[in-house]
Design a protein around this motif. Sequence first.
Motif, PDB file in Angstrom:
ATOM      1  N   LYS A   1     -11.454  -3.593   4.731  1.00  0.00           N
ATOM      2  CA  LYS A   1     -11.563  -2.839   5.986  1.00  0.00           C
ATOM      3  C   LYS A   1     -10.479  -3.282   6.976  1.00  0.00           C
ATOM      4  CE  LYS A   1     -14.839  -1.990   9.724  1.00  0.00           C
ATOM      5  NZ  LYS A   1     -16.185  -2.278  10.240  1.00  0.00           N
TER       6      LYS A   1
ATOM      7  N   ILE B   1       0.833  -1.207   0.000  1.00  0.00           N
ATOM      8  CA  ILE B   1       0.000   0.000   0.000  1.00  0.00           C
ATOM      9  C   ILE B   1       0.870   1.261   0.000  1.00  0.00           C
ATOM     10  CG2 ILE B   1      -1.695   1.333   1.324  1.00  0.00           C
ATOM     11  CD1 ILE B   1      -2.806  -1.421   2.298  1.00  0.00           C
TER      12      ILE B   1
ATOM     13  N   ARG C   1      -7.120  -1.883   5.930  1.00  0.00           N
ATOM     14  CA  ARG C   1      -7.031  -0.465   6.278  1.00  0.00           C
ATOM     15  C   ARG C   1      -6.729  -0.310   7.767  1.00  0.00           C
ATOM     16  NH1 ARG C   1     -11.957   1.420   6.307  1.00  0.00           N
ATOM     17  NH2 ARG C   1     -12.263   1.327   4.082  1.00  0.00           N
TER      18      ARG C   1
ATOM     19  N   MET D   1      -3.464   1.645   9.610  1.00  0.00           N
ATOM     20  CA  MET D   1      -3.789   2.803  10.430  1.00  0.00           C
ATOM     21  C   MET D   1      -3.479   2.596  11.917  1.00  0.00           C
ATOM     22  SD  MET D   1      -5.088   4.899   8.173  1.00  0.00           S
ATOM     23  CE  MET D   1      -5.986   6.112   9.071  1.00  0.00           C
TER      24      MET D   1
ATOM     25  N   THR E   1      -4.004  -0.382  -4.199  1.00  0.00           N
ATOM     26  CA  THR E   1      -5.255  -0.127  -3.484  1.00  0.00           C
ATOM     27  C   THR E   1      -5.505  -1.260  -2.494  1.00  0.00           C
ATOM     28  OG1 THR E   1      -6.620  -1.337  -5.062  1.00  0.00           O
ATOM     29  CG2 THR E   1      -6.236   1.014  -5.516  1.00  0.00           C
ATOM     30  N   LEU E   2      -6.391  -1.012  -1.548  1.00  0.00           N
ATOM     31  CA  LEU E   2      -6.764  -2.054  -0.588  1.00  0.00           C
ATOM     32  C   LEU E   2      -7.332  -3.270  -1.319  1.00  0.00           C
ATOM     33  CD1 LEU E   2      -8.510   0.186   2.100  1.00  0.00           C
ATOM     34  CD2 LEU E   2      -6.311  -0.973   2.331  1.00  0.00           C
TER      35      LEU E   2
END
Length: 166
Positions: A66, A35, A69, A73, A41-42
Amino acid sequence: AIHTANYGFKYNAERDGDEVDEERMAVVRRIVRMIGAEGRTLYAVKKALEREGVPTPSGCKLWAPKVLRLYVMDDVYRPHAVEELRVMVEAGQMSAEVFGRLDPHKRYGIWWFNRRRTRRIQVSEAGADGERSYKKKSRYVYRPKEEWIAVPVPDSGISPELVDLA
């Protein structure tokens, strides 16, 4: 209460802290690299992992974007120098005692305790045959960041710059 170790970590032998699980952390490092450095992209990362048969943390075949991500994060994977953590002591998010035990020559990720409150209730539902079944439902309430408690964990081996890019 003992928390479930984040993907890429496992409990140490004494079960009083986390250590890096190299096999799973290699997957997290790869996700962050794809990433952050490769600009994927995810969804592209999800498809690549599934194509190669990399199992999810729960052992399933299909990855959720999700979840990917959340990995990039999460502070648990971003290493911080000990001096960066001093502000958490000043903000009351980390005890001075815990901070004092950190090796000043190492870097640490942060696992946040007390991020959310979980309320579990038992509900009954009427079945087709008139029998009642009982299920537990959970409701999550996120707490303000000032109430979170910083718990240092070992360095994930991912550069802070790469985590920031991702």
